[in-house]
Design an enzyme around this catalytic site. Structure first.
Site, PDB file in Angstrom:
ATOM      1  N   GLY A  14       0.847  -1.170   0.102  1.00 31.73           N
ATOM      2  CA  GLY A  14      -0.004   0.212   0.046  1.00 31.73           C
ATOM      3  C   GLY A  14       0.807   1.240  -0.215  1.00 31.73           C
ATOM      4  O   GLY A  14       1.892   1.040   0.601  1.00 31.73           O
ATOM      5  N   ARG A  75       1.072  -4.997  -5.351  1.00 27.09           N
ATOM      6  CA  ARG A  75       1.147  -6.127  -4.520  1.00 27.09           C
ATOM      7  C   ARG A  75       1.500  -7.402  -5.867  1.00 27.09           C
ATOM      8  O   ARG A  75       0.271  -7.606  -6.588  1.00 27.09           O
ATOM      9  CB  ARG A  75      -0.133  -6.407  -3.953  1.00 27.09           C
ATOM     10  N   ASP A 106       5.740  -5.156   5.875  1.00 26.27           N
ATOM     11  CA  ASP A 106       6.398  -6.353   6.031  1.00 26.27           C
ATOM     12  C   ASP A 106       6.511  -7.345   5.153  1.00 26.27           C
ATOM     13  O   ASP A 106       7.444  -8.277   4.890  1.00 26.27           O
ATOM     14  CB  ASP A 106       5.545  -7.262   7.215  1.00 26.27           C
ATOM     15  N   THR A 128       4.463   2.639   5.370  1.00 26.23           N
ATOM     16  CA  THR A 128       3.058   2.098   5.540  1.00 26.23           C
ATOM     17  C   THR A 128       2.340   3.145   6.636  1.00 26.23           C
ATOM     18  O   THR A 128       2.925   3.322   7.595  1.00 26.23           O
ATOM     19  CB  THR A 128       2.800   0.704   5.980  1.00 26.23           C
ATOM     20  N   ASP A 130       0.121   2.187   8.588  1.00 18.92           N
ATOM     21  CA  ASP A 130      -0.577   1.400   9.665  1.00 18.92           C
ATOM     22  C   ASP A 130       0.186   1.378  10.853  1.00 18.92           C
ATOM     23  O   ASP A 130      -0.297   1.155  11.985  1.00 18.92           O
ATOM     24  CB  ASP A 130      -0.803  -0.020   9.265  1.00 18.92           C
ATOM     25  N   ASP A 132       2.434  -0.732  11.654  1.00 20.51           N
ATOM     26  CA  ASP A 132       2.472  -1.915  12.019  1.00 20.51           C
ATOM     27  C   ASP A 132       3.732  -3.030  11.927  1.00 20.51           C
ATOM     28  O   ASP A 132       3.530  -4.148  11.806  1.00 20.51           O
ATOM     29  CB  ASP A 132       1.217  -2.698  11.687  1.00 20.51           C
ATOM     30  N   ARG A 174      -5.329  -1.891   9.111  1.00 22.11           N
ATOM     31  CA  ARG A 174      -5.598  -3.421   8.954  1.00 22.11           C
ATOM     32  C   ARG A 174      -5.387  -4.181  10.172  1.00 22.11           C
ATOM     33  O   ARG A 174      -6.697  -4.081  10.711  1.00 22.11           O
ATOM     34  CB  ARG A 174      -4.148  -3.879   8.153  1.00 22.11           C
TER      35      ARG A 174
HETATM   36  P1  ADP Z   1       3.124  -4.572   2.473  1.00 17.50           P
HETATM   37  O1  ADP Z   1       4.677  -4.758   2.075  1.00 17.50           O
HETATM   38  O2  ADP Z   1       2.693  -3.236   2.792  1.00 17.50           O
HETATM   39  O3  ADP Z   1       3.122  -5.393   3.701  1.00 17.50           O
HETATM   40  P2  ADP Z   1       1.956  -6.960   1.049  1.00 17.50           P
HETATM   41  O4  ADP Z   1       2.068  -7.616   2.120  1.00 17.50           O
HETATM   42  O5  ADP Z   1       0.982  -6.868   0.127  1.00 17.50           O
HETATM   43  O6  ADP Z   1       2.298  -5.197   1.507  1.00 17.50           O
HETATM   44  O7  ADP Z   1       3.371  -7.320   0.303  1.00 17.50           O
HETATM   45  C1  ADP Z   1       3.929  -6.386  -0.813  1.00 17.50           C
HETATM   46  C2  ADP Z   1       4.460  -7.201  -1.554  1.00 17.50           C
HETATM   47  O8  ADP Z   1       5.482  -8.035  -1.147  1.00 17.50           O
HETATM   48  C3  ADP Z   1       3.438  -8.365  -2.313  1.00 17.50           C
HETATM   49  O9  ADP Z   1       2.716  -8.092  -3.367  1.00 17.50           O
HETATM   50  C4  ADP Z   1       4.814  -9.357  -2.722  1.00 17.50           C
HETATM   51  O10 ADP Z   1       5.264  -8.992  -4.104  1.00 17.50           O
HETATM   52  C5  ADP Z   1       5.849  -9.137  -1.661  1.00 17.50           C
HETATM   53  N1  ADP Z   1       5.704 -10.301  -0.637  1.00 17.50           N
HETATM   54  C6  ADP Z   1       4.833 -10.063   0.307  1.00 17.50           C
HETATM   55  N2  ADP Z   1       4.820 -11.477   1.088  1.00 17.50           N
HETATM   56  C7  ADP Z   1       5.804 -12.222   0.577  1.00 17.50           C
HETATM   57  C8  ADP Z   1       6.453 -13.310   0.954  1.00 17.50           C
HETATM   58  N3  ADP Z   1       6.083 -14.046   1.622  1.00 17.50           N
HETATM   59  N4  ADP Z   1       7.470 -13.644  -0.007  1.00 17.50           N
HETATM   60  C9  ADP Z   1       7.877 -13.087  -0.897  1.00 17.50           C
HETATM   61  N5  ADP Z   1       7.552 -11.851  -1.270  1.00 17.50           N
HETATM   62  C10 ADP Z   1       6.364 -11.425  -0.442  1.00 17.50           C
HETATM   63  O1  F6P Z   2      -1.522  -1.155   4.794  1.00 12.66           O
HETATM   64  C1  F6P Z   2      -2.054   0.068   4.500  1.00 12.66           C
HETATM   65  C2  F6P Z   2      -3.533  -0.184   4.212  1.00 12.66           C
HETATM   66  O2  F6P Z   2      -4.350   1.062   3.944  1.00 12.66           O
HETATM   67  C3  F6P Z   2      -4.266  -0.754   5.560  1.00 12.66           C
HETATM   68  O3  F6P Z   2      -4.587   0.366   6.356  1.00 12.66           O
HETATM   69  C4  F6P Z   2      -5.558  -1.206   4.751  1.00 12.66           C
HETATM   70  O4  F6P Z   2      -6.142  -2.409   5.314  1.00 12.66           O
HETATM   71  C5  F6P Z   2      -5.106  -1.714   3.454  1.00 12.66           C
HETATM   72  O5  F6P Z   2      -3.717  -1.192   3.119  1.00 12.66           O
HETATM   73  C6  F6P Z   2      -6.234  -1.479   2.213  1.00 12.66           C
HETATM   74  O6  F6P Z   2      -5.280  -1.958   1.045  1.00 12.66           O
HETATM   75  P1  F6P Z   2      -6.085  -1.515  -0.291  1.00 12.66           P
HETATM   76  O7  F6P Z   2      -5.314  -0.462  -0.996  1.00 12.66           O
HETATM   77  O8  F6P Z   2      -5.764  -2.761  -1.020  1.00 12.66           O
HETATM   78  O9  F6P Z   2      -7.833  -1.376  -0.259  1.00 12.66           O
END
Ligand code: ADP
Ligand code: F6P
Length: 323
Positions: A14, A75, A106, A128, A130, A132, A174
């Site tokens: 995000g 993502r 994360d 982010t 959040d 978090d 989240r």
């Molecule tokens: P954030 O980084 O905000 O936590 P996501 O969880 O959507 O957001 O992760 C962002 C991107 O990081 C994912 O779309 C993917 O490309 C990569 N990613 C997420 N989880 C994994 C994982 N377990 N192993 C490898 N790449 C990951």
């Molecule tokens: O991680 C940032 C965030 O805005 C969260 O607060 C929320 O749960 C999520 O992303 C929303 O994601 P999307 O952009 O896919 O609606």
């Protein structure tokens, strides 16, 4: 002159206000050290597809104050698979990338670890709204988001006051309640519901509203974290149990946009520059973090295994003084 000649930068997950300031810092710090800096588009997608552009000092002019990310974000599901990471590694080799800065949460850090283990040094920067990310006290975008929440709840308060209503406001986060706790305190919410703490509507909302009604209060803000949800139903239940007309507002993606605050710009600039310092030394598989006012770095796996709790003192104070 550094042996690291070319680095990349991407934003993933995000978006968050301040990501542009971090990109700017990475580009300018890298170029300042004599590196080539490639801007990779749409998160790990750009790394898999080779969608990247060489940045220069002017590519990042006038972006510090802008929300969103000029590199776009995504993502990327393919990157969660081993084959996707292998493809990305091959692109890095083809493009001569000696290191990569990943700005995200994360999930993005997990990807950065996977790629680091394949020999491409990656450094994560927490971005982010959040807040978090356990390894860092602070994540880029959090302050701007909370200020947006406060500005909007102030508006809701105006109309709640005029109508003697209760305004149930749902904020993002989240599975975490950091935004709700801080913004709830700053907005004088009569109740704050977060996923980390079990709640009881009667005790935690209805009784509090009734007690303050007795002292003359006629309008209320109830702050609900996204991890709790159900704000429409909650508003109906509050109305039925208190007799106070109630409305729900889900603030939604408005919380992710807007010009970053000073705090986010400073944090992003500091972290971006720090990340380049690490890559210059050939250090990868690290995340940058803010700890006790200092910028530090951790091994990614160590960082991902850390735990973070909501500030219970703030929550208690919020409840003690919203009467
Ligand atoms: P954030 O980084 O905000 O936590 P996501 O969880 O959507 O957001 O992760 C962002 C991107 O990081 C994912 O779309 C993917 O490309 C990569 N990613 C997420 N989880 C994994 C994982 N377990 N192993 C490898 N790449 C990951
Ligand atoms: O991680 C940032 C965030 O805005 C969260 O607060 C929320 O749960 C999520 O992303 C929303 O994601 P999307 O952009 O896919 O609606």
């Amino acid at each position: 002159m550094s042996e690291v000649k070319t680095i990349g930068v991407l934003t993933s997950g995000g978006d968050a206000p301040g990501m542009n300031a971090a990109i700017r810092a990475v580009v300018r710090a890298g170029i300042g050290k004599g590196m080539r800096v490639l801007g990779i588009r749409r998160g790990y997608n750009g790394l898999i597809n080779g969608d990247m552009v060489e940045m220069n000092l002017r590519s990042v002019s006038d972006i510090m104050q802008k929300g969103g990310t000029v590199l776009y974000t995504a993502r990327c599901l393919e990157f969660k698979e081993k084959a996707g990471v292998e493809k990305a590694k091959q692109t890095c080799i083809n493009m001569g990338l000696d290191g990569l800065v990943v700005i995200g949460g994360d999930g993005s850090f997990r990807g950065a670890r996977d790629l680091s283990l394949l020999g491409i040094p990656c450094v994560g920067i927490p971005g982010t709204i959040d807040n978090d990310i356990a390894s860092s006290d602070y994540t880029i975008g959090y302050d701007t988001c909370m200020n947006t929440v406060v500005q909007n709840v102030d508006r809701l308060r105006d109309t709640s006051q005029s109508h003697d209503r209760c305004s149930v406001v749902e904020v993002m986060g989240r599975n975490a309640g950091h935004i709700a706790v801080n913004a709830g305190l700053a907005c004088g919410a009569i109740a704050i519901l977060i996923p980390e703490i079990p709640y009881d509507v009667d005790k935690d909302i209805v009784e509090r509203i009734k007690a303050s009604q007795k002292t003359g209060k006629q309008h209320f803000i109830v702050m609900v974290a996204e991890g709790i949800g159900h704000s429409e139903e909650l508003a109906k239940e509050i109305e039925a149990k208190t007799g106070v007309e109630s409305r729900a507002t889900v603030l939604g993606h408005i919380q992710r946009g807007g010009s970053p605050t000073l705090r986010d710009r400073v944090m992003a600039s500091h972290m971006g520059s720090y990340a380049v310092d690490l890559l210059e030394k050939g250090i990868g598989n690290r995340v940058v973090a803010s700890k006790g006012g200092e910028i530090v770095d951790y091994d990614i796996l160590e960082a991902l295994n850390m735990k973070k709790t909501v500030d219970m003192d703030l929550l208690r104070i919020a409840q003690d003084i919203a009467l």
